[in-house]
Every structure is written in structure tokens, then in C-alpha cells.
Design an enzyme around this catalytic site. Sequence first.
Site, mmCIF file in Angstrom:
data_model
loop_
_atom_site.group_PDB
_atom_site.id
_atom_site.type_symbol
_atom_site.label_atom_id
_atom_site.label_comp_id
_atom_site.label_asym_id
_atom_site.label_seq_id
_atom_site.Cartn_x
_atom_site.Cartn_y
_atom_site.Cartn_z
ATOM 1 N N LYS A 1 1.046 4.147 -2.913
ATOM 2 C CA LYS A 1 0.647 5.544 -2.669
ATOM 3 C C LYS A 1 1.821 6.501 -2.915
ATOM 4 O O LYS A 1 1.619 7.613 -3.391
ATOM 5 C CB LYS A 1 0.086 5.694 -1.251
ATOM 6 N N TYR B 1 0.836 -1.215 0.000
ATOM 7 C CA TYR B 1 0.000 0.000 0.000
ATOM 8 C C TYR B 1 0.869 1.264 0.000
ATOM 9 O O TYR B 1 0.632 2.191 -0.765
ATOM 10 C CB TYR B 1 -0.913 -0.041 1.227
HETATM 11 P P1 NAP Z 1 -13.543 1.973 0.256
HETATM 12 O O1 NAP Z 1 -14.619 2.340 1.219
HETATM 13 O O2 NAP Z 1 -13.017 0.580 0.277
HETATM 14 O O3 NAP Z 1 -14.073 2.311 -1.231
HETATM 15 C C1 NAP Z 1 -13.295 2.021 -2.360
HETATM 16 C C2 NAP Z 1 -14.222 1.684 -3.517
HETATM 17 O O4 NAP Z 1 -13.393 1.288 -4.640
HETATM 18 C C3 NAP Z 1 -15.152 0.502 -3.216
HETATM 19 O O5 NAP Z 1 -16.447 0.763 -3.720
HETATM 20 C C4 NAP Z 1 -14.477 -0.644 -3.973
HETATM 21 O O6 NAP Z 1 -15.376 -1.680 -4.327
HETATM 22 C C5 NAP Z 1 -13.945 0.087 -5.195
HETATM 23 N N1 NAP Z 1 -12.938 -0.685 -5.911
HETATM 24 C C6 NAP Z 1 -12.117 -1.651 -5.422
HETATM 25 N N2 NAP Z 1 -11.373 -2.169 -6.422
HETATM 26 C C7 NAP Z 1 -11.732 -1.509 -7.554
HETATM 27 C C8 NAP Z 1 -11.324 -1.607 -8.925
HETATM 28 N N3 NAP Z 1 -10.426 -2.530 -9.332
HETATM 29 N N4 NAP Z 1 -11.896 -0.781 -9.843
HETATM 30 C C9 NAP Z 1 -12.829 0.114 -9.435
HETATM 31 N N5 NAP Z 1 -13.274 0.227 -8.184
HETATM 32 C C10 NAP Z 1 -12.723 -0.569 -7.245
HETATM 33 O O7 NAP Z 1 -12.270 2.943 0.410
HETATM 34 P P2 NAP Z 1 -12.140 4.368 1.134
HETATM 35 O O8 NAP Z 1 -11.744 4.144 2.553
HETATM 36 O O9 NAP Z 1 -13.304 5.239 0.818
HETATM 37 O O10 NAP Z 1 -10.833 4.915 0.382
HETATM 38 C C11 NAP Z 1 -10.917 5.617 -0.853
HETATM 39 C C12 NAP Z 1 -9.513 6.042 -1.251
HETATM 40 O O11 NAP Z 1 -8.938 6.820 -0.191
HETATM 41 C C13 NAP Z 1 -8.558 4.865 -1.465
HETATM 42 O O12 NAP Z 1 -7.675 5.164 -2.524
HETATM 43 C C14 NAP Z 1 -7.798 4.783 -0.152
HETATM 44 O O13 NAP Z 1 -6.520 4.201 -0.299
HETATM 45 C C15 NAP Z 1 -7.691 6.263 0.181
HETATM 46 N N6 NAP Z 1 -7.465 6.518 1.634
HETATM 47 C C16 NAP Z 1 -8.370 6.136 2.570
HETATM 48 C C17 NAP Z 1 -8.127 6.416 3.925
HETATM 49 C C18 NAP Z 1 -9.089 6.027 5.009
HETATM 50 O O14 NAP Z 1 -8.802 6.315 6.187
HETATM 51 N N7 NAP Z 1 -10.229 5.435 4.696
HETATM 52 C C19 NAP Z 1 -6.939 7.053 4.276
HETATM 53 C C20 NAP Z 1 -6.031 7.417 3.290
HETATM 54 C C21 NAP Z 1 -6.319 7.151 1.964
HETATM 55 P P3 NAP Z 1 -15.474 -2.979 -3.342
HETATM 56 O O15 NAP Z 1 -15.909 -2.461 -2.004
HETATM 57 O O16 NAP Z 1 -16.487 -3.853 -4.002
HETATM 58 O O17 NAP Z 1 -14.085 -3.566 -3.299
#
Ligand code: NAP
Length: 247
Positions: A158, A154
Site C-alpha cells: 500500500k 500489505y
Molecule cells: P474484498 O471484499 O476482499 O474485495 C476484493 C475483490 O477483489 C474480491 O472480489 C476479490 O475476489 C477480488 N480479487 C482478489 N484478487 C484479485 C485479482 N488477482 N484480480 C482481480 N480481482 C481480485 O476487499 P475490500 O475489503 O472491499 O477491499 C477493497 C480494497 O480496499 C482493497 O484494495 C483493500 O486493500 C482496500 N482497503 C480495504 C479496507 C477495509 O477495511 N475493508 C481498508 C483499507 C483498504 P475474491 O473474493 O474471489 O478473492
Amino acid sequence: MRLKDKVALITGGAQGIGRDIALAFAKEGADVVIGDINLEKAMRVEQEIMALGRKSLAIELDVTSSVKVEEEVNKILDKFKKVDILVNNAGITKDNLLLRMSDAEWDAVLAVNLKGTFNCTKAASKIMIKQRSGKIINIASIIGIMGNPGQANYSASKAGIIALTKTTAKELGSRNINVNAVAPGFIQTDMTAKLPEELKEKMRGAIPLGKFGSCADVANACVFLASEESSYITGQTIVVDGGMVMA
Ligand code: NAP
């Protein structure tokens, strides 16, 4: 309205941070395409956006497939006639300590987070270059800046996104395309809700603002980067983390 009549594609927009970005863009007047591997959930967000009075389209999109991405982006162009904003938000984790991490865990995370960002950027920028305008926003993470045990895949993906943001900004700047990244810290989502209370308390203690971020905090930074207010900013990473990481 800061994004009136703009057309935006948000990858992974069916839930979490991506959904909030999609709704924030629609509230600012944008029409929003939700590209997600989960079409059913994406369709629910499509309905929410239409309820705000904007056009929307949910598409089943696996960002790891360059062929599928190119096809779907061209369909968006057919329907909406332009693509003004791309948010590369789709991201996954498959955590494990380095010595235990399998090839499959490494490859899966790099394929979605980094190659997915490359695939979507390549397809959308072809359109943006012809338009002579565009905004690309890549969702990175503070883990790509500071590293984290158990997240070799990861963190590398990133950090790669942050470097890709700079290179793309240099290549596309002359075509009036801004490319920036947003690096969220600890954001309250379904994923982080599952962490043990003890760990959450420890993390909270390391945040100068003393609280976790919300999806809306990340979405607000994205609205700014998608709007004309940020027209002289490119190649940058805006850290949205309550002060956890400071340069
Ligand atoms: P999330 O709730 O898991 O949502 C991600 C979405 O992307 C889900 O709907 C997922 O579908 C979809 N996805 C997965 N694989 C995919 C693919 N191959 N093609 C298209 N869509 C796909 O994630 P989140 O927490 O909102 O995070 C969103 C972004 O922010 C990510 O890049 C994450 O790394 C970044 N981020 C998050 C945090 C945090 O604290 N949450 C912190 C730093 C950065 P499925 O659920 O069906 O897999």
C-alpha cells in the site's frame, strides 16, 4: 450527474468497497466494467448496474497477469470506444508476523496489490494518453502510511501504491490524466466483520469520529476524484478514516 456517459473500469469490483464504487459511479451516470477474478460475483454487480439504467460488463480479470490485463482492457476499448476512469481496487491480505511470513505470502500480496495496480495503470494509460484525458484512482490504505504488526506485505504494497500514484501523476499530468489515491481506514466489510469484538472496540476508541467507515464513504471520495470537481488535484492521497491518521 457528475459522471454522465463516462466509461469506468473497477478492478475487484465484484464485492465490498469495489462494488460500492461501481454502483456509486453508475448512479452518477457512468457505464461500468467490473473486472474481477470471480466472474460469477462480478456478473451479479453487472445486473445491479444495468438495473440502474447504465451499460455494464463483467469480465474475468486477474490483475497479476500483464498479458491478460492488456487483452481485457483492449476488449473494453472495442466495446465502449474509450476508458475514462480506472479504479485499482483489487486487493488481498495474507497476514503473518515478519519472521513467520513465507515468500509465498509476501509475493501473493505484492503481486495483486502493487503489480496489479501497475499492470492496469499501464494498460489503461495507453488509451488515456491517446484520448488526452483520464482519471486513475488507486485504493491504498492507512496501513501503507502507519504500518501494522502482521502486515509487512500489505503495508509495503500500500505504501508502494502511494508512491506509484505520485510518479504516475508526474508522468501523465501533461496528458490531462489525474492520478490520485484513496486510503481507507477501518471500513465495515465482510473481512473486518470477522475480527474479534474486543479488537473492534479498541480500534473504535482510536477513531476521532468514534465509528467505523462504510464502503459508501470510500465510494464518495472516489466519485469526487473521478469527477471534474477534482480536475486540479493530482498525485494526492485522500485519507478516509474518521481521523485515525493525521499528517
Ligand atoms: P474484498 O471484499 O476482499 O474485495 C476484493 C475483490 O477483489 C474480491 O472480489 C476479490 O475476489 C477480488 N480479487 C482478489 N484478487 C484479485 C485479482 N488477482 N484480480 C482481480 N480481482 C481480485 O476487499 P475490500 O475489503 O472491499 O477491499 C477493497 C480494497 O480496499 C482493497 O484494495 C483493500 O486493500 C482496500 N482497503 C480495504 C479496507 C477495509 O477495511 N475493508 C481498508 C483499507 C483498504 P475474491 O473474493 O474471489 O478473492
